[in-house]
Structure formats: C-alpha cells, structure tokens
Design a protein around this motif. Structure first.
Motif, PDB file in Angstrom:
ATOM      1  N   ILE A  46       0.863  -1.399   0.160  1.00  0.00           N
ATOM      2  CA  ILE A  46       0.022  -0.097  -0.044  1.00  0.00           C
ATOM      3  C   ILE A  46       0.865   1.274   0.151  1.00  0.00           C
ATOM      4  N   LEU A  47       2.098   1.174   0.154  1.00  0.00           N
ATOM      5  CA  LEU A  47       3.012   2.370   0.191  1.00  0.00           C
ATOM      6  C   LEU A  47       3.177   2.848  -1.369  1.00  0.00           C
ATOM      7  N   ASN A  48       2.704   1.815  -2.269  1.00  0.00           N
ATOM      8  CA  ASN A  48       3.016   2.167  -3.694  1.00  0.00           C
ATOM      9  C   ASN A  48       1.870   2.082  -4.612  1.00  0.00           C
ATOM     10  N   GLN A  49       0.853   1.366  -4.197  1.00  0.00           N
ATOM     11  CA  GLN A  49      -0.414   1.221  -4.789  1.00  0.00           C
ATOM     12  C   GLN A  49      -1.573   1.415  -4.132  1.00  0.00           C
ATOM     13  N   PRO A  50      -2.634   1.878  -4.863  1.00  0.00           N
ATOM     14  CA  PRO A  50      -3.794   2.163  -4.208  1.00  0.00           C
ATOM     15  C   PRO A  50      -4.377   1.007  -3.519  1.00  0.00           C
ATOM     16  N   LEU A  51      -4.996   1.145  -2.153  1.00  0.00           N
ATOM     17  CA  LEU A  51      -5.540   0.254  -1.460  1.00  0.00           C
ATOM     18  C   LEU A  51      -6.480  -0.591  -2.262  1.00  0.00           C
ATOM     19  N   LYS A  52      -7.107   0.063  -3.074  1.00  0.00           N
ATOM     20  CA  LYS A  52      -8.301  -0.982  -4.118  1.00  0.00           C
ATOM     21  C   LYS A  52      -7.626  -1.867  -4.755  1.00  0.00           C
ATOM     22  N   THR A  53      -6.257  -1.424  -5.406  1.00  0.00           N
ATOM     23  CA  THR A  53      -5.658  -2.548  -6.264  1.00  0.00           C
ATOM     24  C   THR A  53      -5.039  -3.600  -5.436  1.00  0.00           C
ATOM     25  N   VAL A  54      -4.720  -3.323  -4.245  1.00  0.00           N
ATOM     26  CA  VAL A  54      -4.058  -4.271  -3.137  1.00  0.00           C
ATOM     27  C   VAL A  54      -5.177  -5.262  -2.877  1.00  0.00           C
ATOM     28  N   ARG A  55      -6.279  -4.697  -2.426  1.00  0.00           N
ATOM     29  CA  ARG A  55      -7.436  -5.522  -2.045  1.00  0.00           C
ATOM     30  C   ARG A  55      -7.712  -6.510  -3.250  1.00  0.00           C
TER      31      ARG A  55
END
Ligand SMILES: [Zn+2]
Length: 1039
Positions: free
Chosen positions: A804-813
């Motif tokens: 999440i330091l580098n990507q939107p949370l939505k993407t991570v989820r």
C-alpha cells in the motif's frame, strides 16, 4: 545538579565504518546471483515493525459437544461417492451477490459466461462446498494443464504474465503470496490419523425456488455454538444485510439479493469455522511431542500447545512455512499461486520444558562452512569417503573435512560422533563467532540502553515522566543478562529533552548527577565522553538521584514543543562514540514541530482515503527519517518509541526508525495515569527485559533450485541477500519469500538454512543457525495438503501492508481477492474429484483461507474508511510488519472466550467461540482478545452470581466499566477469570489493557468491530458474503 550550559564541540563522535568491516564476511564471498527470474532484486529498503507474539495457550479440554462432529462431513474421501451436498438457498446469484460493488474491474473481466449448470436457476449456482483433502494424487492426475478460461487474475507476483494491475510494491518486490493453510494433513508417526480426510460443506444449494433451508431436527437455535448435523443444514433465515462501504473490491452488485425483503443466507454453521479447526487440531495434537526428525512435516497449528523436540530440523517456534512441500517447478508454483515463504523468528523464546540452544565452538578457525556457498556445518551435510570429505547439501560442493574435525563413519555412513555434536544432529544451535565475524575484527563491547524522556509540558502534565522515572529505578535491576551471569553487562545512559536536549553525567565518583544541555539541535553531538554510559551497579546512587530529580526539575515547565530526530541522533552518536551496539527507549508525547532536523507538520488528510493518493498517508513525510534509520542500522542502534499522543503525531513518519532498526513502537492515546499506567508499565517491563541480539545480519541459504527473493519485517537491506537489523528480539519475525530459479529435486527436497550473526547481551559474537528441510513434489495435492494457512496470512498481510505504500488500496485488495480465488481454483482444477462446477471445494489445510483473508481485507489498514484515524492505521500497519505467525493469527481473528462457561476447577481456558454477534448471548460474559486489545463484554442478563464473584457488586447495573483491572477477590470466579486474563496476557508480547463493556452501552461499538465474521462497522464483508464472492470468482476462473 550542576549544569554546564552548552558544550560546543563534539568531543568524540566520529562516524564508524558501516557494516562493511567484516574481514571474512558473513557470507561475503558468495556472489549471490540476482533474482532475474522473478524480475528484480530484493526490496532495497523495507521497514519493519514490532511483532506480536502470542505463544500457544494451554490446551482447552476437548469439548465434543461444543465443537464436535459438525455436520461437515468428515468421512474418508471416496471419489466415487460424493458427499451429499446440502441444499441451501444461495445468497449469491450469478450476476448479483450480496456484496457491494467496489469497482468494476474484476467484474468486467470476469463476467460470468458459463452456462448455468442447474436447470432451475441461472443465478446462484453456489451449490455445495467441499472442503477436503482429496489428496491422493493417484486419483487426480497432477499434470493437468493449468487453468483455462479467463486469464489469471493479476497478483502481487511481479512475474505474472497476465499483469492487469501494477505490481504491489516497488519494482523489486515479488508476489504477494496467498493462502495459509492448516497443517491438518500431515500426521506425525504414531499419531492417530486426522479425523477426516475429506469434507463437504453445504454452502448453498441450488436455489430450489423456495426459501427455506430445512432446519435440521434437533438443532438448537443459534445461541452459542450449535453442533451441526449431517445432511441438510438448517439455513438461517436472516434479514437483509445493510449496505456497507468498503467491502472488498470487485464484488458484484447485490441486485437480486436486495430485491426482496428477505433473503436466504448461508447457515454460518455450515461454513468452515476457525474455532472448530483450532479446537480439532488441539484435540489431535495438543500436549503431544512434535519431533522434528522428518523432512516436510507439517507442525501443529500455532494455537495448539505441544512440546517440540529438535531432531534435526528447526522447531516451528523458529520457522513456519506457508507450505511444507514445495512445488518442484516454477511453473507449478505459478499455477497454484501459493506463495512460498517462511516466517522466521530467530530468537523465539522456548518454553522451560524444551532444550535451550547449544553453543558450539569450532576453535580459532571459526565454524566449518562449505567452501562454495558458505553454508554452515549442519545435519544436511553428507559425509563421504570414510569421513574425510563432506558434500554440501545446499550446493553439492565436496569439501575436505579439516583434520581436527575428522571422525570415522559407521556402517550407515554417519559419523560416530553424530549425536555428540549439535551441528550434526540438531536443527537449531549456535556457533561461537571468531574475530573474523566482528566489525573491524575487534570483539564487540557490551550493548548500551539509553532512556530518552520527553519532559515537555504534555508529558509532565499527564504524569508520564514521574511514572517512568519511578519504574526505571527497579527496572534497571532486570536488564537482560547472559545465562548464569551475575549481573547485566549492559551500560545505561539518560537524556531528557523538549526543544533542547539534556545529557547527564552519572559517573560513580560524583555525588550528584551533572546536566549538560545541548540547545543547538541542528548538529547533534554528545557533550560528554566519560560518564554518560555507566554501569548500573557502580553508579546506582547517582542514577537514583537523577531519577528522583527529573520529575521535579521539569515540574513547572511550560515548554510544549519537542524535537524528535535530534533525540535519535543523540542516542546514535552516543552509541557510536562508545563503540557498542545499543537500544534507545524514547518516551515521546507530540508531533515534533520545534525548529530542528526532522521537524514535522500535521499533514493528516482523511480526504485522501479511498483515493489514488491514500498511500501518501502511510508514507513518511520526508526521507529524513529513512536516512536516519539507515545510519542507525549501520551502527547497530535500535530504537524503541513509546508514544503518548493526544492528537495526530504522524505515526507513519515517526515509526520509520523503530520499524527499520528492529525496534518496537507503542502508542497510548490520551494517556491517563489512572487507567493506562499499568498497561504502559507492563509493556515497558516486557520490552526492557526481553531476550535480544544486537548488530545482526541474517542470511538465508537454500539448496539448488530456489532461493530467498524477498524479505518482509523489521529490518534493513543493503543488498539483496543480507538482512540487517540493529537488534532483533524474541518477538520479531522476518518473513522470507522464495522463488524457483531452477527445478527442485524431489528426492532432496527444499532445504533452508537461516544463519543469524549477532552480538549477545554480554557482548559476545554468536552465529545462530536454523535448518529446515521441506518436501518437494510435482503433485499439486502434496503442495495443498502441506500448507499452513496461518503462515500464508502472515505473508499476505505483510506483503499487502508493504504494497500500500506504492499502490492504491483498492488495487491491493483486488489482488488479494484474486489470488485467493486463484489458489482455490487451482486446487479445484488439479486436486478435487470431478464434481459439479457449482460446488465450492476447499483444500482441508486451507479451508480457513477465505475467512482469514476477509479479516485481512477488512483490517483497519486495508479498509479505507475516513472514519478511522490515520495514526491508528499507520500504527497497526507497523505492528503487523513485525509479527510472527501467532501474532497475525490472533490479530486478524481474535479469540472470543465465553467466560460464563469457564470451569473454575480446571486449568484450561474455556473453548473459544466464533467472532460473530450471533455467538454472544444476553446471559453471557465474553473475553475478547487479539494480542493487542482486550475486552470483557457483559451481557445484559449476566448471571448475578458471576457478577458478584467477579466484581463484588450486587447487580449488572452496579458494575463500574471504568475499571481496567478486576478486583482481587477471594472466590473461585474471581480467581479463575483473573488467571485467564493473566494467561492470555502472557502469551502476547504486548500488555493488553482490559476494557470492560456492557451490552447495549454506547461504547459497545468498539468491541463489535472485532466480531470479524460479521459485516464491518466501517465496511468490509461478512464471512458468508465473502465466501460467496470468492466462490463466484473461482467459478469464473474455472469456466
Ligand atoms: Zn555449499
């Protein structure tokens, strides 16, 4: 106290050379190839966090009635005889599910194009779920082609060919591995076989057109934990689920489900239950001996208390793996998307009934190592040619046995001294390190502890300063020491500060401590050479004098501004000057806004939540602290920070140094002396006294075919192979991901050697070695049945929290959900027996993957709700980064203990119940804990006898919920509940503050958010809904 004003010139703070000073480096010779296969080298800089450690608790009594044979079919799997599936109305329908849509991405890609499988309904084909170890590989050919149909969903794996989404983290990061699995499949020799091999769980049957699930006769209503019966499951008729924000991404819209006033829901009792899995593992394996003499053994769950006997492989207390049978090829690993990872806790505390590690000396030449790969002598080395040579188990190089080490072999080819040498017969042991392993070839000095107390107005006002000073007087007697040593070798120093720093000369010859003030915080130095770091015994009177004076000296301060970075710099300079390693204990109150390096501004902005920029909230404000952390690591200065904030303090920035140096972070919001003092002091005591190693470098070696490619935890990486930590304590775990770089040999298996070079509390240089041999197989079934879901979740959590330091949370989820579906789809495709496509089939060892994954998805960090304080999210993110498998297991799925069912005559804890509101009863009292938080929830109709016994008040209404500890009363109820609480606290590295809540009170909300099987208060799907969603994703992958 005399005060000397400024001291202008730094007398002695030259920088020392960094980590490069080792003459024969700890593994310096091997040039480690880069991890080209998976795109990139290891993460150059990963920050870490304090770990949560919760040792397994006592094994509760088997509770057959409570947890017993549920209706989950536990029979032996018989491919020809499908378990009946349980008709249940499906909550999900083909195009619609109860889950809210969170973005169209996954939906768009995965429109359900499959023809309906059942005639009645185009919608919901969620039919039955099988959970089972359909493990016999003969039955299910393994070499089935990989999944066809829609392209694989992207994952955190940078190597995925079908990359729809950006990689999770920096270019160097590798995949976010997927699922943890319970070790249910492997049974150690001599143990009874697992109670079941295959299991089908009625998830939901084809919608029959009528609503009702059939309620099984005799099934009690939903209070407590109702035993399940085979056959039809009584579906719970539940009302419409309210909408909620922030469920996981890509969830289909809920159209059909929301259409009617009522919908059928899955019976929660028919889906895999964490408490049941945990309880069954206890019944099977608690109290037993786990002997580590076999390659690839799956250990008991972290929640099961057993005794480990080291017979050649490291105890699971030191290393746990996501799977104990590695896939033989990279292709197979990619197909399954199961992350291959080990969670290593090198300093794990061993219980008194397990043997402590032996220390081995190979004399002046140092430990014997393979000439080529530098692996250390271990049980994986094969002696040949009558004992004159040995073949390295890792790189196959044949090495000469040094003359002093020669020994004849027996008829089995084993050295005659096999059992006399820990390094030949044990999985874990230590070597004495020679000067070659010391910085600049000099023996290290004993470490230093420096206590640095913020004496600004805020900290004085809340009583914190006095509290700390009082406590230190006794705590200094309990500094860590080497076994058998009479006194601790650790030297101590003290600093107080607000906008300026005050150093203290505590030389034993002084009658009074001397204060030296440094007000030029721009270029920090330590103003005294001699007398700053002192021996506690020698300087005791002066130290006590100082600790008495500090609270008085600053009692009337009006200074409210603080500095922070200069405080760390001061400690660092002191450690450097003393040429030792060290640990700083910083007690800090507020955002450091005073003019100084590392000054911070309030940049909290919850409007960023759920936007592309949300990641900024988790990134440090400036790179200043990262640079500082790097310098701390290079000089083995570990930093612990205790925060006492009453507003935003930018934990994301202030936590960077603790996280990167192997330190710990504690936070006490709105600290109040009456209610928080004990909680804080218990943490401080644990923190100061815990076993710890300094100036550590860890290297993980593997045999040919795979290698360590990524590291997650509280540490720093200067290159791609050496994990550097200023200090590592007994609670910190580092999660290591592996990738194939070749084919693994099935006969040899997958071998791991973790070597940790460190300085102990007495200043002795040591090498701690942990060896672990895993199986390797070309059969998917072997891989799946050897998984450990708890370890998988540890890996997923740490990967996602870094991503999440580098990507939107939505993407991570989305990636997490996709990877979960993919793992399970691959199992379905390769391992399960042919069955209706509508069935959800879960591997036995991974049947909790969906519920745990959902808990991770709705954790504060990943949730993305503007209601949640930014600092709290940043704080939890850091905590998880440190955690071991025990820590993440209880953090993501809290333990809920029905206190009203406790047996006052038993030592055991009451068996836990599932974290759902349905399990609470008006007449019950429940203790909930997750390793960090603890709640005592009192039902409206709690038994008066219990209320009287525990609180000594006549009725529910009289209970004072402001208490943070229970009165010590001389009756069995009081004694029992206090012993349960003490037991639970002992198992966590953190002291947990007890919060007492009454049912229906306003404050109840904070408790409800821990009922993780329900829909989240701030968003997040219920377990049932998530399971339906995952099933749908799987079906789309399979079509
Ligand atoms: Zn070798």
């Amino acid at each position: 106290m005399s005060q000397q004003g400024y001291v202008a010139t730094p007398p002695y703070s030259q920088a020392k050379p960094g980590m490069g000073g080792y003459s024969t480096g700890f593994g310096s010779t091997t040039s480690q190839p880069h991890y080209a296969h998976y795109g990139g080298a290891g993460q150059p800089y990963s920050a870490a966090q304090t770990g949560l450690l919760k040792p397994p608790h006592g094994h509760p009594p088997p509770a057959p009635n409570q947890f017993g044979q549920t209706n989950l079919q536990n029979g032996v799997y018989n491919p020809g005889n499908q378990m009946p599936s349980y008709a249940a109305p499906s909550p999900c329908s083909g195009q619609a599910s109860p889950l809210q849509s969170h973005g169209s991405n996954s939906q768009a890609n995965y429109r359900n194009t499959a023809p309906p499988l059942f005639t009645q309904q185009v919608t919901s084909q969620l039919d039955a779920m099988q959970i089972g170890d359909h493990g016999s590989s003969q039955a299910h050919p393994q070499n089935t082609p990989s999944l066809s149909g829609p392209p694989l969903r992207p994952s955190f794996q940078g190597s995925q060919p079908q990359q729809h989404l950006p990689p999770l983290s920096s270019p160097t990061s590798h995949g976010l591995p997927v699922a943890p699995a319970a070790p249910a499949a492997a049974v150690p020799p001599g143990m009874p076989p697992p109670p079941r091999v295959g299991m089908h769980v009625g998830l939901a049957g084809p919608n029959q057109g009528n609503i009702g699930y059939q309620q099984v006769q005799g099934q009690p209503p939903m209070t407590g934990y109702s035993p399940q019966q085979g056959g039809m499951y009584g579906g719970q008729q539940r009302g419409l689920q309210p909408n909620y924000p922030g469920a996981y991404p890509g969830a289909p819209a809920t159209g059909a489900q929301l259409a009617g006033p009522q919908q059928k829901k899955l019976d929660p009792d028919s889906i895999p239950s964490p408490t049941q899995v945990i309880e069954e593992d206890k019944i099977r394996r608690a109290g037993q001996l786990f002997v580590t003499n076999t390659k690839g053994q799956v250990p008991p769950l972290v929640t099961t208390n057993c005794v480990v006997q080291d017979q050649g492989n490291a105890s699971p207390r030191f290393i746990r793996c996501t799977t104990y049978s590695f896939p033989s090829t990279a292709d197979m690993a990619k197909q399954s998307q199961i992350p291959l990872a080990a969670v290593i806790k090198p300093f794990a505390t061993l219980p008194p009934n397990e043997a402590p590690l032996c220390v081995v000396s190979h004399g002046e030449s140092g430990p014997i190592r393979c000439n080529r790969c530098k692996a250390y002598m271990c049980p994986l080395m094969q002696f040949i040619e009558g004992g004159r040579r040995y073949q390295c188990g890792f790189c196959n190089c044949v090495n000469e046995v040094p003359p002093f080490y020669f020994q004849h072999l027996d008829h089995m080819g084993r050295r005659l001294d096999h059992y006399d040498r820990p390094e030949l017969s044990l999985g874990s042991y230590e070597f004495m390190a020679t000067l070659d392993y010391c910085k600049n070839s000099k023996p290290p000095n004993p470490p230093a502890f420096i206590f640095m107390i913020d004496v600004s107005y805020c900290n004085i006002k809340i009583g914190c300063v006095k509290l700390i000073c009082e406590e230190l007087k006794t705590l200094l007697d309990n500094l860590p020491r080497e076994d058998q040593a009479e006194a601790s070798a650790i030297r101590v120093g003290f600093v107080t500060y607000n906008k300026v720093l005050h150093f203290y000369n505590l030389k034993s010859s002084l009658a009074q401590p001397q204060m030296l003030v440094v007000s030029d915080v721009g270029e920090m130095f330590v103003p005294l050479l001699d007398g700053f770091l002192v021996n506690v015994q020698e300087s005791r009177p002066v130290i006590n004098n100082l600790l008495d004076q500090i609270p008085e000296m600053f009692a009337d301060t009006s200074e409210s501004e603080t500095v922070f970075a200069p405080v760390i710099q001061a400690g660092l300079e002191a450690v450097k000057a003393a040429e030792c390693s060290g640990k700083l204990f910083i007690f800090h109150s507020s955002l450091p806004t005073a003019e100084a390096p590392g000054k911070l501004k309030n940049r909290d902005d919850r409007k960023l939540v759920n936007t592309e920029k949300e990641k900024i909230l988790f990134q440090p404000q400036s790179h200043f602290y990262e640079t500082l952390a790097k310098e701390c690591v290079a000089n083995s200065c570990c930093v612990d920070v205790f925060l006492f904030p009453n507003q935003y303090v930018d934990v994301a920035t202030m936590g960077i140094v603790p996280m990167s140096t192997g330190g710990s972070l504690y936070k006490y919001n709105n600290f109040q002396i009456q209610t928080d003092a004990e909680h804080f002091l218990n943490n401080l005591r644990k923190d100061v006294q815990k076993p710890i190693g300094f100036d550590a470098i860890m290297r993980v070696r593997t045999n040919t075919g795979f290698r360590a490619t990524d590291f997650l935890g509280s540490m720093y990486m200067n290159n791609t192979t050496d994990v550097e930590v200023a200090a590592i304590d007994c609670d910190k775990a580092i999660t290591v991901e592996f990738k194939h770089d070749d084919k693994l040999n099935e006969e040899n298996g997958a071998l791991i050697q973790c070597a940790l070079l460190y300085t102990n509390v007495a200043g002795h240089r040591r090498l701690r070695i942990h060896n672990l041999a895993l199986n390797c197989s070309s059969q998917h079934a072997d891989l799946y049945k050897s998984c450990e879901t708890d370890a998988l979740i540890n890996f997923f959590a740490k990967s996602a929290y870094r991503a999440i330091l580098n990507q939107p949370l939505k993407t991570v989820r989305e990636i997490l959900v996709n990877q979960t579906a993919h793992i399970l789809a691959c199992y379905r495709k390769n391992c399960a027996s042919p069955s209706s496509a509508g069935q959800l089939i879960l591997p036995e060892a991974m049947k909790l993957l969906p519920v745990y994954m959902n808990c991770l998805l709705k954790s504060y960090v990943l949730l993305g709700s503007p209601d949640l304080p930014t600092d709290e999210r940043a704080f939890q993110r850091l905590l998880v980064t440190f955690m071991d498998v025990v820590g993440t297991q209880s953090f993501f799925y809290p333990r809920l203990l029905p206190i009203h069912k406790m047996d006052v005559n038993s030592e055991e804890l009451p068996a836990a119940v599932r974290c759902s509101e349905e399990r609470l009863a008006d007449g019950g009292i429940f203790l909930l804990e997750n390793g960090i938080n603890m709640f005592l929830w009192l039902g409206l109709n709690s038994q008066p006898e219990l209320i009287q016994g525990i609180f000594n008040v006549p009725s529910f209404a009289h209970i004072n919920t402001d208490l943070t500890s229970l009165p010590e009363l001389d009756n069995p109820y009081s004694k029992k509940i206090r012993s349960i609480i003490a037991n639970v606290r002992n198992q966590s590295p953190y002291s947990m503050k007890l919060i007492i809540l009454k049912q229906k009170d306003k404050s109840e909300g904070i408790f409800r958010q821990f009922l993780v099987e329900d829909k989240g208060l701030h968003g997040g799907a219920s377990y049932v809904d998530f399971l339906c969603h995952v099933h749908k994703e799987i079906r789309q992958l399979l079509t």
